[in-house]
Design an enzyme around this catalytic site. Structure first.
Site, short mmCIF file in Angstrom:
data_model
loop_
_atom_site.label_atom_id
_atom_site.label_comp_id
_atom_site.label_asym_id
_atom_site.label_seq_id
_atom_site.Cartn_x
_atom_site.Cartn_y
_atom_site.Cartn_z
N LYS A 122 0.89 2.83 12.74
CA LYS A 122 1.18 2.98 11.32
C LYS A 122 -0.04 3.57 10.62
CE LYS A 122 2.87 0.10 7.47
NZ LYS A 122 3.33 -1.27 7.13
N SER A 197 7.63 -0.97 5.22
CA SER A 197 6.85 0.26 5.13
C SER A 197 6.40 0.79 6.49
CB SER A 197 5.60 0.00 4.27
OG SER A 197 4.79 -1.02 4.83
N SER A 221 8.21 -5.60 6.48
CA SER A 221 7.87 -4.22 6.84
C SER A 221 7.93 -3.92 8.33
CB SER A 221 6.48 -3.87 6.31
OG SER A 221 6.53 -3.73 4.90
#
Length: 542
Positions: A122, A197, A221
């Site tokens: 990420k 996210s 997330s």
């Protein structure tokens, strides 16, 4: 004095974002670009990763296709260790893979548990010399000056890091939409959300572009993307994994329990990632990490009779038919395998979850948006709709923060009583009330955020896909009394039953979307969660 970190002042946010996208596109080898006809189809969201036209267009060789079709990380590791697959990936990754190949050839030994395994990260994880944008235009000039602890752990285990992935604006939405790189599309249906996210991570794993993804979860997330993309995932308790070197426009808010963790297409992939991190004993250098080694015996597949409690409806948002069906499938499979599954008392759970949802919503925006808005305003970019920035009306005074902490403690004690009262090994519940929705139209993260508040370990379980024949909602579902919205003024980013009923006009809205649920274990019981997930993986396969 020169500015040494974000946010950076940006005169023209649109020009800066366009230049960043252009730079990224220019780094893609021309031989890896789709032919113009396929590119046009992709731009219109008419192309999926497994489309025969993509597989036969010449970008992927037969060997490439053979490698990327492997879903189990342990299988790929064995092939690498047997020297069947070597020297893949880009730039630094190519150099890294070559070094690992040479080490294996010279010594006959692997570097570590993940030797040669391609792993994605990420965007928030620092890799020295690589940009970190956090989905913010004012962060475009930002370059990591050091590796994060997680990055160090992956490298020490022999992993090949070759891609960083898209996130939501400032990591503040359970979608992956920002003004720098745009919207990440779902590999199963580009018209649908990939979650967030950590949505970029889920997308590349689901599309066979990575075999293990590395995410974070401060309010769903990992679990949102895992469910929306048909993956297994694990959110650790805060502190079980090291957090130094991560970059996000935080404000020092420690009322929110964020956990780190992996996503993969098999439970074994999750365990490999977790074990690789803890084998490096990160607590010796990272004060954020609990000194707790991986207990491999506790992570073995559960063989004893397990006892599960089920939450069918949290009293915040009523689940849609495909989610309830997925939960029923897991319950039936476990019962058929001899495990005990009980329904937790509806009223008790709904009262508890409504209070807990209020508590966590207030915690998420208690600073009133002061810190994050500095990063957004530095470039003049607009706030992406539903980014949970907070606002002046969400600000909590010090005594209100402390009162909310007292509420959290009371609710945690009440939830702890549940485990004892019903002698539970784990809890099964929806992860999200609906499958992957059209972009920007998710309803609520209530089912997942409660377990951030409690700091529990949670696993994501892929179960099925939306079925047009089985997942029509009954008139009774539409006519059910709507639950009142929670913290609608302080936290307007989540919606409720009214919007859920408006969204779910039928299963065709969620065509081809994966559906999953979550399994919940107590704090710092990552090994037990993996053990239970292995059993669930096995019974579902039957």
């Amino acid at each position: 004095m020169a500015q040494i970190g974000p946010p950076y002042h940006i005169e023209d946010w649109q020009a800066a974002a366009a230049a960043k996208r252009s730079h990224l596109f220019d780094r893609i080898p021309k031989t890896h670009l789709l032919p113009s006809e396929l590119a046009a189809r992709a731009a219109k969201h008419e192309l999926l990763p497994e489309d025969p036209a993509v597989l036969s267009c010449g970008i992927l060789s037969s060997l490439d296709q053979e490698i990327t079709c492997i879903e189990d990380a342990e299988v790929l590791l064995r092939q690498i260790q047997d020297r069947k697959y070597t020297k893949i990936l880009y730039d630094q990754a190519l150099e890294r893979a070559a070094e690992l190949d040479q080490h294996l050839q010279d010594t006959g030994e692997t570097v570590g548990l993940l030797h040669g395994l391609p792993v994605s990260l990420k965007d928030c994880y620092g890799i020295k010399g690589i940009p970190v944008t956090a989905g913010l235009v004012s962060w475009i000039p930002n370059v990591a000056t050091e590796d994060s602890s997680i990055t160090k752990g992956l490298l020490a285990a022999g992993a090949v890091l070759y891609i960083k992935t898209n996130v939501s604006q400032a990591h503040l939405m359970v979608e992956s939409i920002n003004n720098v790189f745009g919207t990440t599309l779902n590999p199963y249906n580009p018209a649908l959300s990939v979650g967030g996210s950590s949505g970029g991570e889920a997308a590349v794993v689901a599309a066979n572009a990575a075999i293990i993804g590395t995410g974070t979860d401060g309010g769903g997330s990992i679990r949102f993307p895992a469910m929306f993309c048909g993956l297994w995932g694990l959110k650790c308790s805060k502190g079980r994994m090291p957090m130094m070197g991560m970059q996000s426009p935080g404000d020092g808010n420690e009322s929110v329990n964020a956990g780190l963790g992996p996503m993969a297409k098999t439970v074994s992939g999750l365990e490999l990632w977790l074990k690789a991190q803890l084998d490096c004993r990160p607590w010796q250098d990272d004060f954020t990490c609990v000194p707790m080694a991986w207990q491999i015996g506790e992570a073995r597949r559960a063989r004893q009779r397990l006892r599960f409690g089920v939450i069918w409806d949290d009293g915040v948002v009523r689940p849609t038919p495909p989610v309830t069906r997925a939960l029923r499938m897991v319950v039936d499979a476990l019962r058929s395998a001899g495990h005990s599954v009980i329904d937790l008392p509806r009223e008790r759970m709904q009262v508890l979850h409504r209070q807990a949802t209020s508590c966590v919503m207030k915690s998420n925006v208690q600073s009133g948006g002061y810190a994050v808005m500095k990063h957004i305003e530095a470039s003049g970019e607009p706030v992406v709709p539903r980014s949970a920035t907070g606002h002046p009306g969400s600000y909590l005074e010090t005594h209100e923060v402390f009162a909310n902490h007292m509420l959290r403690n009371r609710l945690s004690s009440e939830y702890n009583d549940l485990w004892k009262d019903f002698a539970l090994d784990a809890i099964l519940a929806p992860a999200v009330a609906h499958p992957a929705p059209p972009h920007g139209r998710y309803i609520s993260n209530a089912y997942v955020a409660v377990y951030n508040m409690l700091d529990y370990v949670t696993g994501s379980i892929p179960v099925t896909k939306v079925d047009p024949a089985l997942d029509e909602a009954t008139q009774e579902w539409y006519n059910a009394e709507q639950y009142p919205r929670i913290e609608a003024e302080r936290f307007p980013y989540d919606l409720g039953d009214k919007e859920m009923q408006e969204l779910y006009t039928g299963p065709e809205v969620f065509a081809n979307a994966p559906v999953g649920i979550q399994v919940v274990c107590r704090k710092l019981r990552e090994e037990k969660c993996i053990s239970i997930m292995k059993e669930i993986e096995s019974v579902l396969a039957k």
